[in-house]
Write a protein that holds these residues in place. Structure first.
Motif, PDB file in Angstrom:
ATOM      1  N   PRO A  16       1.031  -1.240   0.016  1.00 17.96           N
ATOM      2  CA  PRO A  16       0.023   0.030   0.091  1.00 17.96           C
ATOM      3  C   PRO A  16       0.960   1.415  -0.088  1.00 17.96           C
ATOM      4  N   GLU A  17       1.964   1.189   0.755  1.00 20.85           N
ATOM      5  CA  GLU A  17       2.675   2.484   0.792  1.00 20.85           C
ATOM      6  C   GLU A  17       3.298   2.894  -0.576  1.00 20.85           C
ATOM      7  N   VAL A  18       3.878   1.755  -1.123  1.00 17.13           N
ATOM      8  CA  VAL A  18       4.562   1.814  -2.382  1.00 17.13           C
ATOM      9  C   VAL A  18       3.488   2.227  -3.464  1.00 17.13           C
ATOM     10  N   PHE A  19       2.349   1.717  -3.496  1.00 16.29           N
ATOM     11  CA  PHE A  19       1.500   1.897  -4.281  1.00 16.29           C
ATOM     12  C   PHE A  19       0.802   3.542  -4.401  1.00 16.29           C
ATOM     13  N   ASN A  20       0.622   4.138  -3.045  1.00 21.71           N
ATOM     14  CA  ASN A  20       0.619   5.378  -3.078  1.00 21.71           C
ATOM     15  C   ASN A  20       1.686   6.303  -3.551  1.00 21.71           C
ATOM     16  N   SER A  21       2.946   6.097  -3.211  1.00 24.95           N
ATOM     17  CA  SER A  21       3.965   6.490  -3.805  1.00 24.95           C
ATOM     18  C   SER A  21       4.081   6.939  -5.126  1.00 24.95           C
ATOM     19  N   LEU A  22       3.978   5.703  -5.822  1.00 19.77           N
ATOM     20  CA  LEU A  22       3.685   5.656  -7.378  1.00 19.77           C
ATOM     21  C   LEU A  22       2.608   6.535  -7.754  1.00 19.77           C
ATOM     22  N   ARG A  23       1.303   6.567  -7.257  1.00 20.58           N
ATOM     23  CA  ARG A  23       0.379   7.117  -7.444  1.00 20.58           C
ATOM     24  C   ARG A  23       0.589   8.702  -7.377  1.00 20.58           C
ATOM     25  N   LEU A  24       1.377   9.198  -6.429  1.00 20.54           N
ATOM     26  CA  LEU A  24       1.747  10.612  -6.368  1.00 20.54           C
ATOM     27  C   LEU A  24       2.748  10.750  -7.523  1.00 20.54           C
ATOM     28  N   LEU A  25       3.563  10.065  -7.907  1.00 20.28           N
ATOM     29  CA  LEU A  25       4.652  10.250  -8.890  1.00 20.28           C
ATOM     30  C   LEU A  25       3.905  10.515 -10.098  1.00 20.28           C
ATOM     31  N   VAL A  26       2.809   9.476 -10.418  1.00 21.42           N
ATOM     32  CA  VAL A  26       2.206   9.654 -11.762  1.00 21.42           C
ATOM     33  C   VAL A  26       1.348  11.014 -12.025  1.00 21.42           C
ATOM     34  N   ASN A  27       0.864  11.315 -10.486  1.00 19.06           N
ATOM     35  CA  ASN A  27      -0.239  12.641 -10.709  1.00 19.06           C
ATOM     36  C   ASN A  27       0.649  13.733 -10.879  1.00 19.06           C
ATOM     37  N   ALA A  28       1.998  13.866 -10.300  1.00 12.49           N
ATOM     38  CA  ALA A  28       2.851  14.872 -10.587  1.00 12.49           C
ATOM     39  C   ALA A  28       3.425  15.081 -12.114  1.00 12.49           C
ATOM     40  N   TYR A  29       3.783  13.889 -12.480  1.00 14.99           N
ATOM     41  CA  TYR A  29       4.083  13.776 -14.128  1.00 14.99           C
ATOM     42  C   TYR A  29       3.099  14.297 -14.829  1.00 14.99           C
ATOM     43  N   LYS A  30       1.784  13.897 -14.696  1.00  8.22           N
ATOM     44  CA  LYS A  30       0.579  14.070 -15.394  1.00  8.22           C
ATOM     45  C   LYS A  30       0.509  15.747 -15.437  1.00  8.22           C
ATOM     46  N   ASP A  31       0.676  16.175 -14.045  1.00  9.62           N
ATOM     47  CA  ASP A  31       0.529  17.769 -14.042  1.00  9.62           C
ATOM     48  C   ASP A  31       1.628  18.506 -14.836  1.00  9.62           C
ATOM     49  N   ALA A  32       2.646  18.071 -14.718  1.00  8.63           N
ATOM     50  CA  ALA A  32       3.746  18.606 -15.551  1.00  8.63           C
ATOM     51  C   ALA A  32       3.509  18.401 -16.886  1.00  8.63           C
ATOM     52  N   LEU A  33       2.946  17.423 -17.355  1.00  8.57           N
ATOM     53  CA  LEU A  33       2.800  17.475 -18.852  1.00  8.57           C
ATOM     54  C   LEU A  33       1.630  18.664 -19.368  1.00  8.57           C
ATOM     55  N   LEU A 172      -0.863   2.181 -14.653  1.00 12.83           N
ATOM     56  CA  LEU A 172      -1.943   1.678 -13.678  1.00 12.83           C
ATOM     57  C   LEU A 172      -2.988   1.472 -14.179  1.00 12.83           C
ATOM     58  N   ASP A 173      -3.459   0.181 -13.934  1.00 17.29           N
ATOM     59  CA  ASP A 173      -4.845  -0.202 -14.549  1.00 17.29           C
ATOM     60  C   ASP A 173      -6.048   0.010 -13.463  1.00 17.29           C
ATOM     61  N   SER A 174      -6.743   0.914 -13.586  1.00 15.77           N
ATOM     62  CA  SER A 174      -7.760   1.602 -12.945  1.00 15.77           C
ATOM     63  C   SER A 174      -8.922   0.645 -12.332  1.00 15.77           C
ATOM     64  N   LYS A 175      -8.948  -0.454 -13.232  1.00  8.27           N
ATOM     65  CA  LYS A 175     -10.235  -1.273 -12.903  1.00  8.27           C
ATOM     66  C   LYS A 175      -9.676  -2.323 -11.652  1.00  8.27           C
ATOM     67  N   THR A 176      -8.386  -2.910 -11.860  1.00  8.08           N
ATOM     68  CA  THR A 176      -7.657  -3.989 -11.044  1.00  8.08           C
ATOM     69  C   THR A 176      -6.984  -3.353  -9.789  1.00  8.08           C
ATOM     70  N   LYS A 177      -6.616  -1.929  -9.970  1.00  6.67           N
ATOM     71  CA  LYS A 177      -5.830  -1.127  -8.912  1.00  6.67           C
ATOM     72  C   LYS A 177      -4.465  -1.872  -9.026  1.00  6.67           C
ATOM     73  N   THR A 178      -3.728  -2.259 -10.369  1.00 13.06           N
ATOM     74  CA  THR A 178      -2.524  -2.795 -10.465  1.00 13.06           C
ATOM     75  C   THR A 178      -1.500  -2.063 -11.185  1.00 13.06           C
ATOM     76  N   TRP A 179      -0.310  -2.283 -10.762  1.00 14.03           N
ATOM     77  CA  TRP A 179       0.734  -1.640 -11.515  1.00 14.03           C
ATOM     78  C   TRP A 179       1.362  -2.387 -12.362  1.00 14.03           C
ATOM     79  N   TYR A 180       1.521  -2.008 -13.596  1.00 18.42           N
ATOM     80  CA  TYR A 180       2.328  -2.771 -14.791  1.00 18.42           C
ATOM     81  C   TYR A 180       3.412  -1.987 -15.229  1.00 18.42           C
ATOM     82  N   LEU A 181       4.586  -2.575 -15.548  1.00 17.03           N
ATOM     83  CA  LEU A 181       5.731  -2.139 -16.126  1.00 17.03           C
ATOM     84  C   LEU A 181       5.954  -2.635 -17.502  1.00 17.03           C
ATOM     85  N   ILE A 182       5.880  -2.144 -18.719  1.00 21.91           N
ATOM     86  CA  ILE A 182       5.691  -2.617 -20.103  1.00 21.91           C
ATOM     87  C   ILE A 182       7.288  -2.131 -20.556  1.00 21.91           C
ATOM     88  N   VAL A 183       8.056  -3.130 -20.616  1.00 25.44           N
ATOM     89  CA  VAL A 183       9.445  -3.073 -21.217  1.00 25.44           C
ATOM     90  C   VAL A 183       9.721  -3.380 -22.492  1.00 25.44           C
TER      91      VAL A 183
END
Length: 420
Positions: A16-33, A172-183
């Motif tokens: 849960p802690e890592v999930f929230n920290s990644l969520r904050l990073l994504v929101n900041a990246y989106k706001d910067a865009l 982030l998959d909004s339905k399953t609330k799961t993070w994915y990394l596509i490499v």
């Protein structure tokens, strides 16, 4: 050596802690865009020059949104590529207006692009790195975090064995609330072993039959397109009813419907490509680049077309033959096979027995092919497959002859060198 780039989808096991920290990073990246996009639109005259955007937006993105230097550069590159693509579309639209192809007004640059998706673009060894025991290191707004991952066994093997990695996307998959990394992974494989080649296969793609293939052993294979057509018509009916409503909810459903249709098409083409591919085989397909643009100009559209013609136009425009070709092309490296694209000119009008070309061989695009010269009768798609196979055989032989000539020239050059 042959190289092929594949995409590996890795599921991240986050607390849960890592999930929230990644969520904050994504929101900041989106706001910067969104900030950089609005600033470029209002104050930089919609420019796509990276140095100008970097000079004006870099410090603000770093201080206001607290993202790293590498992610800030990623934001700027993303905005540059988007505005460059919009400007290219505008130039093509203006050319089409001058030629009389369309009368619509291009609205792509009427307002700044907005970003809603929860995704981040990462660079290998700068933003993320792989570690032992199926773990990956990812940045956050604070310290970096190490997360375990799981994925397709073959992809994980490539990662563990030290594959060559490119960029990646964290989503982030909004339905399953799961993070994915596509490499993206670059796979190196040996060149095709010509001694192991067993068959040459010609593949005719279409809509009545999604494909019809024949090989040098006279083994035929085909896949009917009835189910795909029915599904396409179903999506078309639902889309038509939703467009009539024109409400905010109907637009959301339309967006989900489009995504579902794209997934259906890609899944169908993946299955078809696996049916077509065999080990140690040379495959031939028609080079149909620009087919839709050329054929749609000749078709009746709008008020001049009947309901049946409109339905045929929609089915033709939704035919994803290029995706099938791409799927077959990139998978050949795993089967010691090779794909050749041949000229589609007269492949459906020419008799594969006597090589006679005539429009009367297949009047009104009939299913049956009957040669007016030698009275040979066969299925029209099968006849086209034979023609494609013959053209592929010629291409393969010319490819082998060029390889022989190049090897001979290398040997003669080596012998002609004076001894030291």
């Amino acid at each position: 050596m042959r190289k092929q780039v594949i995409s590996a989808k890795l599921k991240l096991k986050t607390s849960p802690e890592v999930f929230n920290s990644l969520r904050l990073l994504v929101n900041a990246y989106k706001d910067a865009l969104n900030f950089t996009s609005n600033f470029t639109f209002k104050y930089l005259n919609k420019t796509s020059k990276q140095d100008i955007i970097h000079a004006t937006c870099y410090e603000t993105c770093r201080t206001q949104f607290c993202i790293s230097a590498q992610l800030t550069c990623s934001v700027i590159k993303n905005i540059c590529s988007i505005y460059k693509g919009l400007q290219t579309k505008l130039e093509k639209h203006e050319e089409n207006v001058k030629k009389g192809y369309t009368k619509k007004v291009y609205k792509g640059l009427s307002k700044p692009p907005k970003f809603y998706k929860n995704t981040i673009e990462l660079q290998y060894k700068k933003d993320f790195t792989f570690k032992k025991n199926n773990q990956v290191s990812i940045p956050t707004l604070g310290n970096r975090v190490t997360v375990s991952y799981e994925g397709y066994a073959k992809h994980v093997d490539h990662i563990q064995n030290g594959g060559k990695f490119g960029g990646a996307k964290l989503l982030l998959d909004s339905k399953t609330k799961t993070w994915y990394l596509i490499v993206s992974i670059t796979i190196e494989n040996k060149d095709i072993n010509k001694k192991k080649i067993q068959t040459i296969k010609g593949i005719d793609v279409g809509q009545r039959n999604l494909f019809y293939s024949v090989d040098s052993n006279n083994k035929t294979q085909f896949e009917k397109g009835n189910k795909v057509k029915q599904q396409c018509r179903k999506y078309s009916r639902i889309r038509k009813n939703l467009q009539k409503k024109d409400t905010p909810n109907s637009k959301k459903v339309l967006k989900r419907l489009g995504q579902r249709e794209r997934r259906f098409n890609s899944d169908t083409n993946h299955k078809l490509s696996l049916k077509l591919l065999t080990n140690n085989c040379i495959l031939g397909m028609e080079d149909l680049k620009g087919l839709q643009e050329n054929t749609m100009r000749k078709r009746r559209k709008g008020n001049n077309a009947s309901e049946k013609q409109r339905r045929a136009n929609h089915e033709h425009s939704s035919w994803s033959y290029a995706q099938l070709k791409d799927f077959v092309s990139y998978k050949t490296i795993f089967y010691n096979s090779k794909l050749f694209l041949v000229d589609p000119h007269n492949t459906s009008k020419m008799c594969n027995k006597c090589k006679h070309v005539d429009d009367l061989n297949r009047p009104n695009r009939a299913i049956k092919f009957r040669c007016v010269n030698c009275s040979y009768e066969v299925n029209s798609d099968l006849n086209a497959s034979y023609n494609i196979m013959n053209l592929t055989t010629d291409k393969w032989r010319s490819h082998l002859s060029r390889r022989r000539l190049s090897s001979v020239s290398k040997v003669t050059k080596a012998k002609s060198k004076p001894k030291a």
